[in-house]
Write an enzyme that holds these catalytic residues in place. Structure first.
Site, short mmCIF file in Angstrom:
data_model
loop_
_atom_site.label_atom_id
_atom_site.label_comp_id
_atom_site.label_asym_id
_atom_site.label_seq_id
_atom_site.Cartn_x
_atom_site.Cartn_y
_atom_site.Cartn_z
N SER A 15 63.88 40.66 65.08
CA SER A 15 64.16 40.94 63.66
C SER A 15 65.25 42.00 63.49
CB SER A 15 62.88 41.43 62.99
OG SER A 15 63.19 42.00 61.75
N THR A 63 56.00 40.01 57.27
CA THR A 63 56.72 38.74 57.26
C THR A 63 55.82 37.62 57.78
OG1 THR A 63 58.81 37.66 57.78
CG2 THR A 63 57.92 39.08 59.49
N LYS A 67 52.12 37.07 55.10
CA LYS A 67 52.39 37.54 53.74
C LYS A 67 51.22 37.30 52.77
CE LYS A 67 57.41 37.16 53.89
NZ LYS A 67 58.62 36.73 53.21
N ASN A 88 55.33 41.27 50.81
CA ASN A 88 56.24 41.52 51.94
C ASN A 88 56.46 43.01 52.17
OD1 ASN A 88 58.02 42.05 49.76
ND2 ASN A 88 59.74 41.67 51.12
N GLY A 132 57.45 26.16 49.45
CA GLY A 132 56.67 27.10 50.25
C GLY A 132 56.66 28.47 49.61
N ARG A 155 58.96 17.60 49.77
CA ARG A 155 58.33 16.49 50.49
C ARG A 155 56.92 16.25 49.95
NH1 ARG A 155 57.61 17.56 56.79
NH2 ARG A 155 56.33 19.23 55.93
N ILE A 222 68.60 29.78 51.85
CA ILE A 222 67.98 31.05 52.26
C ILE A 222 67.92 31.20 53.78
CG2 ILE A 222 66.64 31.25 50.13
CD1 ILE A 222 64.13 30.79 51.97
P1 ATR Z 1 58.07 29.70 53.61
O1 ATR Z 1 56.90 30.59 53.31
O2 ATR Z 1 59.05 30.31 54.58
O3 ATR Z 1 58.74 29.17 52.39
P2 ATR Z 1 56.37 27.44 54.08
O4 ATR Z 1 55.41 27.98 53.09
O5 ATR Z 1 55.81 26.94 55.38
O6 ATR Z 1 57.49 28.47 54.45
O7 ATR Z 1 57.21 26.26 53.38
C1 ATR Z 1 58.05 25.44 54.08
C2 ATR Z 1 58.80 24.47 53.15
O8 ATR Z 1 59.63 23.67 53.97
C3 ATR Z 1 57.91 23.50 52.39
O9 ATR Z 1 58.54 23.17 51.16
C4 ATR Z 1 57.87 22.29 53.32
O10 ATR Z 1 57.58 21.07 52.69
P3 ATR Z 1 56.04 20.59 52.48
O11 ATR Z 1 55.52 21.38 51.31
O12 ATR Z 1 56.13 19.16 52.23
O13 ATR Z 1 55.35 20.92 53.77
C5 ATR Z 1 59.31 22.28 53.78
N1 ATR Z 1 59.48 21.57 55.04
C6 ATR Z 1 59.22 22.02 56.28
N2 ATR Z 1 59.53 21.09 57.21
C7 ATR Z 1 60.01 20.01 56.51
C8 ATR Z 1 60.53 18.73 56.89
N3 ATR Z 1 60.61 18.35 58.18
N4 ATR Z 1 60.95 17.90 55.92
C9 ATR Z 1 60.88 18.27 54.61
N5 ATR Z 1 60.42 19.46 54.19
C10 ATR Z 1 59.99 20.32 55.13
#
Ligand code: ATR
Length: 281
Positions: A15, A63, A67, A88, A132, A155, A222
């Site tokens: 980090s 992180t 969180k 955070n 997410g 998704r 991001i």
């Molecule tokens: P963070 O807290 O960093 O935002 P997270 O809560 O795990 O991480 O969220 C990850 C995001 O990436 C979600 O929107 C996830 O989609 P889903 O809600 O459908 O799981 C998306 N994501 C991760 N891998 C993906 C993939 N291979 N294709 C499409 N979306 C993906």
């Protein structure tokens, strides 16, 4: 006074937060230390947090993946953090541990810093890709800024619907599939990529195709490893303006530092240094 600060998460050995906060301490002419306190998912989280609380920390950052989990171990929660459902930054003040969220305000500040004019017309159409934790904070911030339309493509539709529930009467939000987002891309002024798709080592991955992107659009990602993701690279080639993810990292840290020390350190001139640091890894 000598500040004792740190970061919990996993994995966090690489980090750049220690580097950022050492810079802030120096610039604010304060003494202190910011250490990596990695918590292995196999360790007892409760014991690790107890250990931290008994070690005279003035505060720490939180992180991935803790969180949400940290919330049950705090005495109080700031209102923004409560609504977003993620912390955070933790502050130890008068014997109490309080949780804050500076990710959302870090994102808004970084966008404002680079594209102030975008904030002058609240009628802009915004598309958020992903649903997410990061998307939740960014949506919250954009709603607070009063933007009229913020659509969410993800998704999993159900997660997007939960985020849309954070909105107020003045914000309209439609939920869509990633395929729908691809085909309606031309209608958005700002497109924000909040998933981890495109992050090292999968640098050629893109969440959606940018074939329908308009050159008047602003595209934000991001992900900051690499600094210029394939998503941003292709957006830029199509003539769109781009906004880099590492700037969010810097401004969320600036707000956290201010919560701990009451000092706001100018961070604008650190963006390039941070970029070089990230490129060097
Ligand atoms: P963070 O807290 O960093 O935002 P997270 O809560 O795990 O991480 O969220 C990850 C995001 O990436 C979600 O929107 C996830 O989609 P889903 O809600 O459908 O799981 C998306 N994501 C991760 N891998 C993906 C993939 N291979 N294709 C499409 N979306 C993906």
């Amino acid at each position: 006074m000598k500040y004792k600060l740190g970061l919990i998460g996993f994995p966090i050995k690489r980090s750049l937060s220690p580097w950022i906060h050492q810079q802030f301490l120096k610039r604010a002419d304060l003494e202190g230390d910011y250490s990596i306190q990695e918590i292995d998912p196999d360790d007892s989280f409760e014991e690790e947090i107890d250990r931290l609380k008994n070690s005279q920390f003035d505060g720490f950052n939180v992180t991935v993946p803790y969180k949400k989990r940290i919330i049950d171990f705090l005495d109080q929660l700031d209102e923004d953090a409560r609504t977003i459902g993620a912390v955070n930054t933790v502050v130890h003040r008068n014997g109490k541990w309080t949780g804050y969220n500076t990710d959302w305000t870090g994102y808004i500040t970084s966008l404002k810093h680079h594209y102030p004019s975008f904030f002058q017309k609240k009628v802009s159409n915004i598309l958020l890709i992903g649903a997410g934790g990061a998307a939740r904070g960014i949506y919250y911030g954009l709603v607070k800024e009063g933007f009229a339309r913020i659509d969410i493509a993800n998704r999993t539709q159900a997660s997007a619907e939960v985020i849309a529930g954070l909105g107020e009467k003045n914000t309209n939000t439609s939920i869509m599939t990633l395929e729908d987002a691809e085909s309606s891309l031309g209608g958005y002024d700002l497109i924000i990529q909040t998933t981890n798709i495109g992050m090292k080592p999968n640098v050629s991955d893109m969440i959606i195709s940018l074939d329908k992107l308009c050159e008047h659009s602003l595209v934000s990602d991001i992900v900051y490893q690499p600094i210029e993701t394939e998503f941003l690279h292709q957006a830029s080639q199509r003539g769109a303006s781009i906004h880099y993810g590492h700037t969010m990292l810097l401004y969320q840290a600036q707000y956290a530092f201010e919560l701990w020390t009451s000092k706001k350190v100018p961070a604008d001139n650190m963006e390039q240094q941070l970029q070089h640091k990230l490129e060097g890894r």
